[in-house]
Design a protein around this motif. Structure first.
Motif, mmCIF file in Angstrom:
data_model
loop_
_atom_site.group_PDB
_atom_site.id
_atom_site.type_symbol
_atom_site.label_atom_id
_atom_site.label_comp_id
_atom_site.label_asym_id
_atom_site.label_seq_id
_atom_site.Cartn_x
_atom_site.Cartn_y
_atom_site.Cartn_z
ATOM 1 N N ILE A 52 -1.942 -7.139 -6.130
ATOM 2 C CA ILE A 52 -2.982 -6.777 -5.101
ATOM 3 C C ILE A 52 -3.667 -8.122 -4.155
ATOM 4 C CG2 ILE A 52 -4.066 -5.134 -6.612
ATOM 5 C CD1 ILE A 52 -6.202 -6.572 -7.523
ATOM 6 N N GLY A 53 -2.645 -9.131 -4.063
ATOM 7 C CA GLY A 53 -2.905 -9.948 -3.418
ATOM 8 C C GLY A 53 -3.869 -11.237 -3.882
ATOM 9 N N ASP A 54 -3.661 -12.526 -3.359
ATOM 10 C CA ASP A 54 -4.287 -13.709 -3.934
ATOM 11 C C ASP A 54 -3.900 -14.005 -5.228
ATOM 12 O OD1 ASP A 54 -5.662 -15.823 -3.359
ATOM 13 O OD2 ASP A 54 -7.595 -14.865 -3.948
ATOM 14 N N GLY A 55 -2.664 -13.769 -5.606
ATOM 15 C CA GLY A 55 -2.217 -14.033 -7.194
ATOM 16 C C GLY A 55 -2.895 -12.976 -8.015
ATOM 17 N N TRP A 56 -3.571 -11.852 -7.659
ATOM 18 C CA TRP A 56 -4.199 -11.102 -8.535
ATOM 19 C C TRP A 56 -3.293 -9.864 -8.883
ATOM 20 C CZ3 TRP A 56 -8.561 -11.315 -11.627
ATOM 21 C CH2 TRP A 56 -9.289 -12.453 -11.165
ATOM 22 N N PHE A 57 -3.228 -9.428 -10.169
ATOM 23 C CA PHE A 57 -2.511 -8.314 -10.634
ATOM 24 C C PHE A 57 -3.498 -7.331 -11.278
ATOM 25 C CE2 PHE A 57 0.623 -11.410 -10.445
ATOM 26 C CZ PHE A 57 1.800 -10.717 -9.594
ATOM 27 N N ALA A 58 -3.161 -5.871 -11.086
ATOM 28 C CA ALA A 58 -3.985 -5.120 -11.694
ATOM 29 C C ALA A 58 -2.937 -4.165 -12.593
ATOM 30 C CB ALA A 58 -4.565 -3.971 -10.777
ATOM 31 N N PHE A 59 -3.669 -3.895 -13.675
ATOM 32 C CA PHE A 59 -2.720 -3.320 -14.958
ATOM 33 C C PHE A 59 -3.537 -2.050 -15.214
ATOM 34 C CE2 PHE A 59 -1.661 -7.579 -15.070
ATOM 35 C CZ PHE A 59 -0.631 -7.700 -15.284
ATOM 36 N N GLY A 60 -2.882 -0.886 -15.314
ATOM 37 C CA GLY A 60 -3.598 0.407 -15.673
ATOM 38 C C GLY A 60 -3.354 0.473 -17.213
ATOM 39 N N THR A 61 -4.508 0.699 -18.003
ATOM 40 C CA THR A 61 -4.383 0.959 -19.488
ATOM 41 C C THR A 61 -5.145 2.226 -19.847
ATOM 42 O OG1 THR A 61 -6.512 -0.112 -20.372
ATOM 43 C CG2 THR A 61 -4.557 -1.683 -19.515
ATOM 44 N N VAL A 62 -5.018 2.451 -20.996
ATOM 45 C CA VAL A 62 -5.749 3.984 -21.471
ATOM 46 C C VAL A 62 -7.016 3.677 -21.507
ATOM 47 C CG1 VAL A 62 -3.680 4.821 -22.555
ATOM 48 C CG2 VAL A 62 -5.288 3.353 -23.943
ATOM 49 N N ASP A 63 -7.627 2.568 -21.706
ATOM 50 C CA ASP A 63 -8.796 2.000 -21.789
ATOM 51 C C ASP A 63 -9.292 0.936 -20.761
ATOM 52 O OD1 ASP A 63 -11.378 1.930 -22.589
ATOM 53 O OD2 ASP A 63 -11.155 0.707 -24.282
ATOM 54 N N GLY A 64 -9.513 1.418 -19.355
ATOM 55 C CA GLY A 64 -9.662 0.421 -18.394
ATOM 56 C C GLY A 64 -8.925 0.008 -17.485
ATOM 57 N N LEU A 65 -9.260 -0.784 -16.362
ATOM 58 C CA LEU A 65 -8.384 -1.138 -15.258
ATOM 59 C C LEU A 65 -8.540 -2.828 -15.684
ATOM 60 C CD1 LEU A 65 -6.504 -1.242 -12.836
ATOM 61 C CD2 LEU A 65 -8.846 -1.304 -11.587
ATOM 62 N N VAL A 66 -7.431 -3.511 -15.733
ATOM 63 C CA VAL A 66 -7.155 -4.791 -16.067
ATOM 64 C C VAL A 66 -6.912 -5.569 -15.184
ATOM 65 C CG1 VAL A 66 -6.241 -6.737 -17.505
ATOM 66 C CG2 VAL A 66 -7.021 -4.492 -18.670
ATOM 67 N N LEU A 67 -7.613 -6.787 -14.734
ATOM 68 C CA LEU A 67 -7.308 -7.402 -13.365
ATOM 69 C C LEU A 67 -7.267 -8.809 -13.959
ATOM 70 C CD1 LEU A 67 -10.199 -5.679 -11.559
ATOM 71 C CD2 LEU A 67 -7.766 -5.835 -10.704
ATOM 72 N N ALA A 68 -6.047 -9.596 -13.602
ATOM 73 C CA ALA A 68 -5.693 -11.015 -14.115
ATOM 74 C C ALA A 68 -5.219 -11.615 -12.852
ATOM 75 C CB ALA A 68 -4.827 -10.804 -15.223
ATOM 76 N N ARG A 69 -5.351 -12.834 -12.953
ATOM 77 C CA ARG A 69 -4.707 -13.914 -12.014
ATOM 78 C C ARG A 69 -4.006 -14.741 -12.848
ATOM 79 N NH1 ARG A 69 -7.353 -16.372 -7.018
ATOM 80 N NH2 ARG A 69 -8.672 -17.323 -8.523
ATOM 81 N N PRO A 70 -2.557 -14.777 -12.986
ATOM 82 C CA PRO A 70 -2.010 -15.388 -14.064
ATOM 83 C C PRO A 70 -2.034 -16.814 -13.824
ATOM 84 C CG PRO A 70 -0.482 -13.893 -13.083
ATOM 85 C CD PRO A 70 -1.715 -13.766 -12.430
ATOM 86 N N ALA A 71 -2.317 -17.400 -12.651
ATOM 87 C CA ALA A 71 -2.427 -18.941 -12.454
ATOM 88 C C ALA A 71 -3.924 -19.419 -13.169
ATOM 89 C CB ALA A 71 -2.643 -18.946 -10.871
#
Lengths: 1019, 133
Positions: free
Chosen positions: A604-623
């Motif tokens: 989703i930009g700026d190094g961020w990723f969104a992951f869809g799970t069965v319990d919430g949307l997880v947002l992470a920036r690997p860096a």
């Protein structure tokens, strides 16, 4: 006496925990990850009364079951058994010393100093008798201050001095601390007092609030003083003193890196967001911890809380951000995702609600695409114009940034069902759509049309689509991958190693194509060679893959998010890696099971990723997650053999009996201890590192005598290796490993070798003699064989002579008889004088012909006899059998037996000794004639026919046959019965056949008689 | 006496065609009518064998030898005298002929005189036999 005091103390604490707290905000554990360690994890006792952090980052804790050192991974316990100088296990006070040592005080009044895991010194008893050491503190000038029960005392230059001793209404948790300006403060029955060499003075005497009994004091980074009371807390901020209520009795105060201040005591843990800069409204942390007696924050940001009776609690921020139902999403079950183009993400929450979330994470807006028939949103994508496309059963909806919606209806599937548009892949301002019957469509501004030229290879749902860098379209189905390029379709199925599950993910990389399947894991396909390599994942379910800027894969799986580094993948593909090293963010890291959105992962930009799970949307920036946190220090500890004072630094001496070492890498790392990887090697023994993964303990065994170097290295997952100081291992030599013993050994070996060589020589000589003997024997055998052959030929000739006599009589007799008769007839015709000359001429011509015929017989006989010495030759089967039949004719006529010779078409020439073979056949024929004589039907059939790469000869008769039981002895029996006379013995026949590498077989002929047969190879 | 059409009928059986033809030719010069056959089987199938004045046969022939031919004709009741010719010197053979009526055995190679004499004896014996009946 001590026990009574102890019991009283605990009772007080228990009562205190029931003090009602004021209404307050409760922080859901959601924002924090919790971990609890108990005695099951190695904690010596369930109550932790003190916690300190040493300069290396290790945490030391005090329990009534002993002292422990904790590195986030395991508890190293120091108790009476290990440190008898402590005299008891009830450790009640800890303080760091300026020289790196640790002061330890016990309930029994003992104060010792621990250094390098050993007691360096024990202080003499204070002049107050045995009082519990409540608090210890070493001042910058080296003075050791202590609360001994209700007395404040100091120790310096070998002597204790008591400054104050009077009954206290609080009885416990009196503190000592140092301000940044060097002043030392004590908290106790008289409130906060400054401790100086000259005596005790009230701190900030202008504030009356500071005179009430205090439990603990802490200076924050801005120089403000926080004071724990019973109950409540005070913040001394310049001229102001502010009171904080609703936190119960405060035993411990810490400030974290973000500036939040944490208060803990008999009402659990409270957070003051922003510390003094915040609103001072305590948020109670929803952690089941009971009474907290001590807290500290580790170097890597984990808040550790020592509880009364409930072990050690760790709190840390979630490594990944998450937004769920509690944060306002209509449904925590997240489906498909699409970037919003501005650093946020659109996600399907539940069935048809689209939520727009930023990385705070915060819900910005909700858009419902719910329809009357409740068609859930099954796919999402964003096109180049920033339009959001959503796929629902039977239709595609496009939403413009201003909120306008436009809908395209989809044609039904081949089976008449609503078409399901999933997945959606943007190509410029168009959208490539995969349908659930294998069709592909292109959605543009004006229409939805089938993709030209595409014919579905299967009537199954498209599960993934990829437009490759070279324009190739890759289409994933369950268990099938299709490459579509320039109108040509190439299929890759299970026979190529394509996993059988739904292909959810297609991603170019590492010179090939990565296929992620739900159930079949992650495999790499090299499209030209069709080579497939499967990555050994412990969880084969794969919902989505993200690739960060470092080339690492972030896999969304059932178990959470798994990180596969680029280096790991390349090592695996090249065959260098022996096992897959993965980092897992699972439920314990706040990541639930991955969902099945299309896609389930979105960049989703700026190094961020969104992951869809069965319990919430997880947002992470690997860096932010990897490579930044790692242990502050690490060291190699030798667990066994036990270290003694005699060991020089860095050297491990090993004796002659036990030559193994147990070693452990210890590293204070509390936020993600499972990500520490270690490896070691013994030089010069090992060619390569021994990788022990996330294990810390390893054993080196069976070391040879001599000097070795033990090297160990560690890293956190995805980070660089860090070398630890190498250690020298000196293994004492056993007696037989000494130089003298080795010299002796060499002598013994040389002597032994000489003896062995001598013996071997003797053996060789004997063998040589045996060989020569064998050669001689073979030569003799060969000569015997030649002799035998000659004898055989002789026997043949002798037998032949008899046969020839009979045959010659017939063969020569006939033409002679004819000649005589013809000549006599001619003579009489001439005498009678009336015969035409022509008839006389006929008679004479016949006489000539018959003479010629007789000569032929003689010539054939000579030819026949000449061949006896010719050895193996090429034989024309028909000719050989004709001669045999001629030879046998005498017998046959006499016995009135018909001999029929039949050579089947295709019978080739054979290679053999003609005379001997003829003898065999002659023998068989004469035997057959004998057998068939006097039978109602008297016939002998000599037959030759092609058989494999040879010719099978069969001599069958119409005689009585040979009973089954006698066939085996036949070849022997006939030797004795019929050695003489016409024909050879059957045993000789057998030996001749044997000499032609053939087998003489006897069987039952069709008419019941005997049939002998053998097969001779063709020429 | 020497016309071929009215002389005694001799059935000649020899599997060697050369010998058979030469012998037939020789016997014809003596005024006999000669009917040659090249095998015992063809001889026994022929009607004139039963009406011959004498049968001159090789002893050894494939399938049906001279002796067998003689035995089978005797079983039919044919009493035509036989003259056997054999190339082999086989003592005791004549004992087998005791029950076969008039039979003479001549060795090969045979002299024409001996053959003709044997044939004439056989014819005479045959006529004598028939007369006796």
């Amino acid at each position: 006496m001590r026990r009574v005091r102890l019991a009283w103390l605990f009772t007080l604490l228990l009562v205190g925990s029931r003090v009602p707290v004021e209404a307050q905000r409760v922080v859901a554990a959601d924002g924090l990850l919790q971990r609890r360690w108990t005695i099951a994890d190695g904690l010596p006792q369930s109550s932790v009364t003190e916690l300190v952090r040493d300069d290396d980052g290790f945490v030391w804790g005090a329990t009534f079951g002993g002292l422990f050192r904790f590195d986030g991974e395991r508890f190293e316990v120091f108790d009476l058994a290990r440190l008898p100088e402590m005299q008891g296990n009830a450790v009640s006070a800890l303080a760091l010393s300026g020289d790196g040592g640790l002061w330890v005080g016990t309930l029994d009044g003992v104060v010792v100093k621990l250094r390098d895991d050993r007691i360096e010194r024990s202080l003499p008893s204070a002049p107050l008798g045995a009082r519990p050491v409540e608090t210890l503190f070493e001042a910058p000038d080296g003075t050791l201050w202590a609360w001994l029960g209700t007395a404040l005392a100091s120790y310096r230059d070998g002597a204790w001095r008591v400054w104050s001793d009077r009954p206290s209404p609080i009885r416990r948790s009196v503190g000592l601390m140092r301000l940044r300006d060097g002043r030392v403060l004590a908290t106790g029955p008289d409130g906060v007092v400054e401790v100086t060499a000259r005596g005790l003075f009230p701190h900030r005497p202008e504030h009356a609030e500071l005179r009430q009994p205090a439990l603990v004091a802490r200076e924050d980074r801005a120089g403000r003083l926080w004071i724990g009371l019973r109950p409540g807390a005070l913040l001394v901020d310049g001229a102001h003193v502010r009171r904080i209520d609703g936190v119960g009795a405060v035993n411990s105060i810490v400030e974290d890196a973000a500036g939040d201040v944490w208060l803990a005591g008999d009402a659990g843990i409270h957070r003051l967001r922003g510390g003094a800069a915040g609103d001072l409204r305590p948020e109670r942390v929803d952690a089941d911890v009971g009474i907290v007696q001590a807290m500290l924050i580790t170097d890597d940001g984990v808040l550790l809380a020592g509880s009364f009776g409930q072990g050690l609690l760790g709190l840390r921020p979630r490594p990944m951000r998450r937004i769920g139902h509690a944060e306002g999403l209509p449904d925590a079950q997240i489906g498909s995702l699409a970037p919003d183009g501005a650093g946020g993400v659109w996600a399907v929450s539940g069935c048809a609600e689209l939520v727009h979330v930023d990385v705070t994470p915060r819900l910005r807006e909700t858009v419902s695409l719910a329809t009357r028939d409740s068609a859930c949103v099954l796919s999402l994508a964003r096109d180049a114009h920033g339009h959001l496309w959503a796929g629902q059963a039977g239709r595609i909806v496009r939403r413009t940034p201003d909120g306008g919606l436009r809908t395209w209806a989809l044609p039904t599937t081949v089976g008449g069902e609503p078409a399901v548009p999933r997945p959606l892949v943007p190509i410029g301002d168009s959208m490539l759509v995969g349908l659930n019957d294998g069709r592909l469509a292109i959605a543009t501004d004006s229409s939805v049309a089938p993709l030209a030229g595409w014919a579905p290879p299967v009537t199954r749902p498209v599960t993934s689509l990829l437009v490759g860098r070279d324009g190739t379209i890759w289409v994933g189905f369950p268990g099938l991958l299709v490459r579509w390029r320039a109108g040509r379709m190439t299929r890759y199925g299970p026979e190529h190693g394509v996993p059988s599950g739904q292909l959810r993910v297609l991603r170019e990389g590492d010179g090939g194509l990565w296929l992620g399947s739900y159930g079949g894991g992650l495999v790499w396909l090299h499209q030209d060679s069709s080579r497939v390599i499967r990555l050994g994942l412990p969880d084969a379910s794969l919902s989505g893959v993200a690739e960060d800027s470092a080339g690492n894969f972030w896999l969304l799986q059932n178990r959470g998010i798994t990180v596969v580094t680029r280096a790991m993948r390349q090592d695996w593909l090249s065959g260098r890696a022996r096992r897959v090293d993965l980092r897992l963010f699972s439920a314990s890291e706040g990541v639930a099971e991955g969902n099945n959105g299309s896609p389930a992962v979105s960049e989703i930009g700026d190094g961020w990723f969104a992951f869809g799970t069965v319990d919430g949307l997880v947002l992470a920036r690997p860096a932010d997650l990897e490579g930044t946190d790692e242990p502050k220090s690490a060291r190699l500890e030798i667990v066994r053999p036990e270290r003694t004072a005699a060991w020089p630094a860095g050297i491990i001496p090993l004796g002659t009996t036990n030559r193994s070492i147990d070693a452990r890498i210890v590293a204070p790392f509390f936020s993600a201890p499972g990500t520490v990887r270690t490896r070691y090697r013994i030089d010069p023994r090992d060619d390569d590192w021994n990788y022990i993964g996330d294990q810390r303990l390893f054993q080196v065994a069976a070391l040879d005598a001599g000097t070795h170097t033990l090297r160990a290295e560690w890293r956190v997952f995805g980070g660089d290796w860090h070398a630890l100081p190498p250690m020298r291992i000196e293994v004492a030599a056993r007696w037989y490993e000494t130089t003298a013993a080795r010299l002796l050994g060499v002598v013994i070996v040389v002597l032994g070798a000489w003896a062995l060589i001598s013996r071997r020589l003797a053996q060789l000589q004997a063998r040589n003699r045996a060989l020569q003997e064998e050669i001689r024997f073979r030569r003799e055998a060969a000569e015997a064989m030649h002799r035998h052959r000659r004898e055989l030929a002789h026997v043949g000739r002798v037998a032949l002579a008899g046969e020839l006599t009979a045959t010659l009589a017939h063969e020569m007799g006939q033409p002679l008889a004819a000649m005589v008769n013809n000549a006599e007839a001619a003579r009489r015709l001439l005498e009678q004088g009336r015969t035409p000359v022509a008839e006389i001429g006929d008679v004479l011509r016949e006489i000539v012909a018959q003479g010629t015929r007789a000569s032929e017989v003689i010539r054939g006989l000579r030819r026949f006899l000449r061949r006896e010495t010719s050895g193996r030759e090429r034989i024309v089967v028909r000719d050989m059998l004709a001669e045999v039949a001629a030879l046998a004719r005498g017998d046959a006529l006499e016995a009135d037996v018909e001999v029929e010779v039949r050579v089947e078409p295709g019978t080739a020439d054979i290679l053999g000794e003609r005379v001997l073979l003829q003898q065999v056949l002659l023998n068989l024929v004469t035997n057959a004639v004998d057998a068939a004589a006097d039978r109602p039907q008297r016939l002998v059939l000599v037959r030759a026919r092609p058989s494999g790469n040879g010719v099978r000869f069969t001599v069958a008769d119409t005689g009585p046959g040979i009973p089954q039981g006698r066939r085996a002895q036949l070849f022997d029996a006939f030797v004795t019965e019929k050695a003489a006379g016409l024909g050879l013995g059957l045993s000789i026949a057998k030996r001749i056949v044997d000499a032609h590498e053939a087998v003489l077989q006897v069987s039952r002929a069709p008419g019941g008689g005997a049939a002998f047969s053998f097969r001779i190879a063709t020429a | 006496m020497t016309t071929p059409n009215d002389g005694p009928l001799i059935v000649l059986v020899d599997d060697d065609v050369d010998v058979c033809m030469a012998t037939a030719r020789l016997l014809r010069t003596y005024g006999y009518r000669v009917q040659p056959y090249a095998s015992g089987l063809s001889a026994i199938a022929a009607v004139d064998t039963r009406h011959a004045d004498v049968i001159v046969s090789d002893l050894r022939m494939p399938a049906l030898g001279g002796l067998a031919l003689c035995q089978r004709l005797r079983r039919e009741g044919v009493t035509v005298p036989f003259v056997f010719i054999t190339a082999y010197d086989e003592p005791g053979l004549s004992d087998k002929f005791a029950a076969l009526g008039h039979v003479e055995l001549l060795p090969k190679p045979l002299a024409a005189d001996a053959l003709v004499a044997a044939i004439d004896r056989a014819i005479a014996a045959g006529r004598g036999g028939q007369t006796a009946e």
